[in-house]
Design a protein around this motif. Structure first.
Motif, short mmCIF file in Angstrom:
data_model
loop_
_atom_site.label_atom_id
_atom_site.label_comp_id
_atom_site.label_asym_id
_atom_site.label_seq_id
_atom_site.Cartn_x
_atom_site.Cartn_y
_atom_site.Cartn_z
N TYR A 1 5.43 10.93 -4.84
CA TYR A 1 6.65 11.29 -5.54
C TYR A 1 6.38 11.49 -7.03
CZ TYR A 1 8.69 9.87 -1.16
OH TYR A 1 8.98 9.77 0.17
N THR A 2 7.08 12.44 -7.63
CA THR A 2 6.89 12.79 -9.04
C THR A 2 7.55 11.77 -9.97
OG1 THR A 2 8.93 14.07 -9.16
CG2 THR A 2 6.93 15.24 -8.42
N LEU A 3 7.29 11.95 -11.27
CA LEU A 3 7.93 11.08 -12.26
C LEU A 3 9.45 11.24 -12.24
CD1 LEU A 3 5.50 11.50 -15.31
CD2 LEU A 3 5.75 9.51 -13.81
N GLU A 4 9.91 12.44 -11.97
CA GLU A 4 11.36 12.68 -11.88
C GLU A 4 11.94 11.94 -10.67
OE1 GLU A 4 9.15 15.35 -12.14
OE2 GLU A 4 9.44 15.60 -14.29
N ASP A 5 11.20 11.95 -9.55
CA ASP A 5 11.63 11.20 -8.37
C ASP A 5 11.69 9.71 -8.69
OD1 ASP A 5 11.74 13.48 -6.73
OD2 ASP A 5 9.63 13.27 -6.17
N PHE A 6 10.68 9.23 -9.40
CA PHE A 6 10.64 7.82 -9.76
C PHE A 6 11.85 7.45 -10.60
CE2 PHE A 6 9.66 4.13 -12.26
CZ PHE A 6 8.95 3.32 -11.40
N ARG A 7 12.12 8.25 -11.61
CA ARG A 7 13.24 7.95 -12.51
C ARG A 7 14.57 7.95 -11.75
NH1 ARG A 7 14.92 10.74 -18.25
NH2 ARG A 7 16.56 9.26 -18.68
N ARG A 8 14.74 8.90 -10.85
CA ARG A 8 15.98 8.97 -10.07
C ARG A 8 16.10 7.78 -9.11
NH1 ARG A 8 15.03 13.22 -7.33
NH2 ARG A 8 14.95 12.29 -5.28
N LYS B 1 0.83 -1.20 0.00
CA LYS B 1 0.00 0.00 0.00
C LYS B 1 0.87 1.26 0.00
CE LYS B 1 -3.76 2.29 2.40
NZ LYS B 1 -4.72 2.23 3.51
N LYS B 2 1.91 1.27 0.81
CA LYS B 2 2.82 2.42 0.88
C LYS B 2 3.53 2.63 -0.46
CE LYS B 2 6.72 4.24 3.53
NZ LYS B 2 7.52 4.53 2.37
N LEU B 3 4.03 1.55 -1.06
CA LEU B 3 4.70 1.64 -2.35
C LEU B 3 3.74 2.18 -3.41
CD1 LEU B 3 7.33 0.95 -3.93
CD2 LEU B 3 6.33 -1.31 -4.32
N THR B 4 2.52 1.68 -3.41
CA THR B 4 1.52 2.12 -4.37
C THR B 4 1.20 3.60 -4.20
OG1 THR B 4 0.56 -0.09 -4.46
CG2 THR B 4 -0.83 1.71 -5.22
N MET B 5 0.99 4.02 -2.96
CA MET B 5 0.67 5.43 -2.69
C MET B 5 1.84 6.35 -3.05
SD MET B 5 -2.44 5.36 -1.71
CE MET B 5 -2.66 7.01 -1.14
N ASP B 6 3.06 5.86 -2.86
CA ASP B 6 4.24 6.68 -3.16
C ASP B 6 4.46 6.87 -4.65
OD1 ASP B 6 4.76 7.00 -0.47
OD2 ASP B 6 6.41 5.54 -0.41
N TYR B 7 4.16 5.85 -5.47
CA TYR B 7 4.57 5.90 -6.87
C TYR B 7 3.51 5.55 -7.91
CZ TYR B 7 9.24 5.96 -4.84
OH TYR B 7 10.35 6.30 -4.11
#
Length: 161
Positions: free
Chosen positions: A66-73, A53-59
């Protein structure tokens, strides 16, 4: 700038794939028989559903923390590449499908399994860090990492290696 980033990402992907290949070959040579339960060891309720649930809510929701830029980094890849892996890998290797465990509880999601393996590869994360963020034990993290490496090599070797 984007071309340099894409070239750097391709090089990093190739290096990770090569490292995964060597690691997988070494693990296969050292692999022993499954030991089963160990007397005196307890089974911790880690809350893997909470980890999902936490992973899903975060990304992975429409308005993630977190933004797409955060995801990519953080994942060292674009989100659409991660989703390609989430779609391809469980099809190739049933290990990455979410199933129920012996107690009837849902096991780890494909998102958790892939995130765990990718963080171990991208950051050389310790299994304790995986336990805290993904809620996955040391033995499961190591097994998951090996399955991921073998599956990536098997699935994409003709295309990328």
């Amino acid at each position: 700038m984007m071309e340099e980033d894409d070239a750097r990402m391709r090089i990093n992907t190739q290096l990770a794939a090569t490292a995964a290949t060597f690691w997988t070959q070494e693990q296969i040579q050292q692999e022993g028989l499954w030991g089963g339960s160990v007397v005196g060891c307890s089974n911790k309720c880690r809350g893997r559903a909470l980890g999902h649930k936490k992973l899903t809510m975060d990304y992975f929701v429409p308005n993630p923390v977190y933004t797409l830029e955060d995801f990519r980094r953080r994942f060292r890849m674009k989100r659409h590449v991660f989703f390609r892996l989430v779609n391809d890998i469980p099809y190739v290797n049933p290990y990455f499908r979410q199933t129920t465990d012996a107690t009837g509880h849902l096991g780890f999601s494909p998102h958790q399994k892939l995130t765990s393996a990718l963080r171990m590869l991208a950051y050389a994360s310790l299994v304790d860090q995986i336990d805290e963020s993904i809620r996955m034990s040391e033995s499961t993290s190591n097994e998951n990492h090996g399955e991921f490496c073998r599956t990536i090599v098997h699935t994409y070797k003709d295309e990328y290696l």
